[in-house]
Scaffold this active site. Structure first.
Site, short mmCIF file in Angstrom:
data_model
loop_
_atom_site.label_atom_id
_atom_site.label_comp_id
_atom_site.label_asym_id
_atom_site.label_seq_id
_atom_site.Cartn_x
_atom_site.Cartn_y
_atom_site.Cartn_z
N ARG A 217 0.88 -1.18 0.00
CA ARG A 217 0.00 0.00 0.00
C ARG A 217 0.91 1.23 0.00
NH1 ARG A 217 -3.98 1.87 4.88
NH2 ARG A 217 -4.64 3.82 3.91
N HIS A 218 0.51 2.26 -0.73
CA HIS A 218 1.33 3.48 -0.73
C HIS A 218 1.60 3.89 0.72
CE1 HIS A 218 -1.94 6.01 0.70
NE2 HIS A 218 -2.71 5.28 -0.09
N ASN A 224 -3.89 10.85 4.82
CA ASN A 224 -3.94 9.77 5.82
C ASN A 224 -3.86 10.35 7.24
OD1 ASN A 224 -1.89 7.58 3.79
ND2 ASN A 224 -4.11 7.60 4.02
N ARG A 265 0.38 9.39 -4.90
CA ARG A 265 0.92 8.70 -3.72
C ARG A 265 1.51 7.33 -4.06
NH1 ARG A 265 -4.61 9.36 -3.59
NH2 ARG A 265 -6.02 7.78 -2.73
N GLU A 290 -7.67 4.24 -6.50
CA GLU A 290 -8.45 3.94 -5.30
C GLU A 290 -9.95 4.10 -5.56
OE1 GLU A 290 -8.82 2.29 -3.07
OE2 GLU A 290 -8.41 3.07 -1.07
N HIS A 359 -3.82 0.89 -3.14
CA HIS A 359 -4.45 1.65 -2.07
C HIS A 359 -5.17 0.67 -1.14
CE1 HIS A 359 -4.10 5.46 -4.47
NE2 HIS A 359 -4.06 4.57 -5.45
O1 F6P Z 1 -8.26 6.46 3.72
C1 F6P Z 1 -7.53 5.94 2.68
C2 F6P Z 1 -8.39 5.23 1.66
O2 F6P Z 1 -7.54 4.67 0.72
C3 F6P Z 1 -9.45 6.15 0.99
O3 F6P Z 1 -8.97 6.88 -0.10
C4 F6P Z 1 -10.52 5.16 0.61
O4 F6P Z 1 -11.77 5.77 0.36
C5 F6P Z 1 -10.52 4.27 1.84
O5 F6P Z 1 -9.18 4.19 2.27
C6 F6P Z 1 -11.03 2.87 1.59
O6 F6P Z 1 -11.20 2.20 2.82
P1 F6P Z 1 -12.69 1.98 3.42
O7 F6P Z 1 -13.42 1.24 2.37
O8 F6P Z 1 -12.46 1.17 4.66
O9 F6P Z 1 -13.31 3.31 3.68
#
Ligand code: F6P
Length: 406
Positions: A217-218, A224, A265, A290, A359
């Site tokens: 993962r980046h 973050n 990223r 992502e 991601h």
């Molecule tokens: O927060 C980082 C991230 O990669 C967001 O860009 C993305 O929407 C999310 O995580 C995905 O994780 P989850 O589905 O648990 O919200």
């Protein structure tokens, strides 16, 4: 030495650039590792070796080019004789690798090779992107050196058309497996005779072979640290330090390609790793972008809960199927992620190590591809930034480990 009734001819079938030779090579590798003497008899290699004519021109494959048809028939016969001699000696599996698309050619094979059973494996793949990439790869070969890239592709496409004209569907053949060679899926099978090694072959065909996949993962971004989703943020100084640590960790492993998303990223993370390699190409694929948070892009989870409570609760209730308004969901990303995996694996197929920098949600979907998790559990797979997944999946080995890199 294998007994007489343990021996087998495998005959590949398929239009050019459908993955036949790659599959044949992998099969040979797997069998040899299991002490099953296997050899490939490839008509194309014979044709290139003898150079009796300039066979790079599509004209050589025209079904009414009598002379060329005869030459190709002769090459096929030479390989049949060699395969027969191999099985009469110490060989156990002889793989005839050629298009073999006409019933006429298959009838010839059946009349020549009567001493052991024949299993046909047909490779089908009509994905236009992958086909295009395969053709670009093929025309890099020395036989196309005298064409411009554009003309080489056209000659190859014409060659495919000529083979399409003589393609006849499998049906009277006694034993066959029709494969979607891109997705490693069996579309149809028919087995009349006792086929040695059948369950092993079948299992091999549906196994996604990956020697070493490093799924990363980046590293840490400015979003973050604020718990914001989506966007296109850069790495924080800590993220850069983590990426450099990844570079040091992989310094002694040969990584030829790093597949990333198109987001800053993942590319920044890849750049730090590539710097520590001798010759490494970064390939950004939009398929690994992502999950698109739609109207929620750039928001924190707390802001979503406060400002769009219905979005928040609907997603909590069914995170896998939920689609962000104007964006995506896990389920709706599935297809593009699969395409990304196939593209990355295809482009990297001659190397042992493959690296993907994705991601959180993307990596969960990639992991789900190998882990066979229930859909509802996928959005909760643990994907940290201070560790990476190492996955190895062959018919003989399944490895899954989460490793620290600092
Ligand atoms: O927060 C980082 C991230 O990669 C967001 O860009 C993305 O929407 C999310 O995580 C995905 O994780 P989850 O589905 O648990 O919200």
């Amino acid at each position: 030495m294998p007994g007489k009734d343990e021996k087998l001819y495998i005959v590949m079938i398929g239009l050019p650039a459908r993955g036949k030779s790659t599959l044949a090579l992998r099969m040979q590798e797997t069998f040899k590792r299991n002490q099953i003497p296997t050899r490939i008899f490839n008509n194309g290699n014979l044709r290139r070796q003898y150079r009796v004519a300039d066979t790079s021109f599509a004209d050589f494959y025209r079904p009414d080019n009598v002379e060329a048809v005869e030459l190709r028939r002769r090459f096929a016969l030479i390989n049949m004789q060699r395969a027969k001699a191999y099985l009469a000696d110490k060989g156990q599996v002889a793989i005839l690798d050629a298009t073999n698309v006409s019933r006429e050619r298959r009838a010839l094979i059946e009349s020549e090779l009567k001493d052991h059973p024949i299993l046909y494996i047909e490779c089908l793949n009509d994905d236009q992107d992958i086909l295009h990439l395969s053709i670009l790869e093929k025309v890099k070969g020395p036989e196309f050196a005298h064409f411009s890239p554009h003309d080489a592709v056209n000659e190859f496409l014409k060659r495919i058309e000529y083979y399409e004209m003589i393609y006849s569907a499998l049906s009277p053949e006694r034993n066959y497996i029709r494969m979607d060679s891109l997705h490693n899926r069996i579309l149809e099978e028919k087995v009349v005779d006792a086929i040695p090694l059948y369950s092993r072959i079948r299992d091999f065909l549906v196994t996604d072979v990956v020697k070493n996949l490093f799924l990363i993962r980046h590293t840490e971004t400015f979003y973050n640290v604020q718990d914001r989703i989506g966007g296109d943020p850069s790495l924080t100084p800590r993220g850069v330090a983590q990426a450099k640590a990844l570079g040091r960790f992989f310094m002694n492993r040969r990584i030829s390609y790093i597949f990333t998303s198109k987001k800053i990223r993942t590319i920044q993370t890849a750049e730090r790793i590539a710097e520590a390699q001798k010759d490494c190409t970064i390939i950004p694929l939009c398929e690994f972008n992502e999950i698109d948070g739609g109207v929620c892009e750039g928001m924190t989870y707390q802001e979503i809960q406060e400002q769009m409570p219905s979005v928040y609760s609907a997603r909590e209730a069914d995170k896998y199927s939920y689609i962000y308004p104007g964006g995506e969901g896990y389920a709706s990303m599935k297809q593009r992620i699969e395409v990304g995996i196939k593209k990355a694996f295809y482009l990297n197929r001659h190397a042992d190590n493959i690296m993907i920098i994705g991601h959180r949600a993307v990596n969960r979907m990639i992991l789900a591809h190998f882990l066979y998790r229930r859909d509802e559990d996928v959005p909760y797979i643990y994907v940290p930034q201070d560790k990476f997944y190492h996955i190895a999946a062959t018919q003989d080995k399944k490895l899954f480990e989460l490793r620290k890199y600092e």
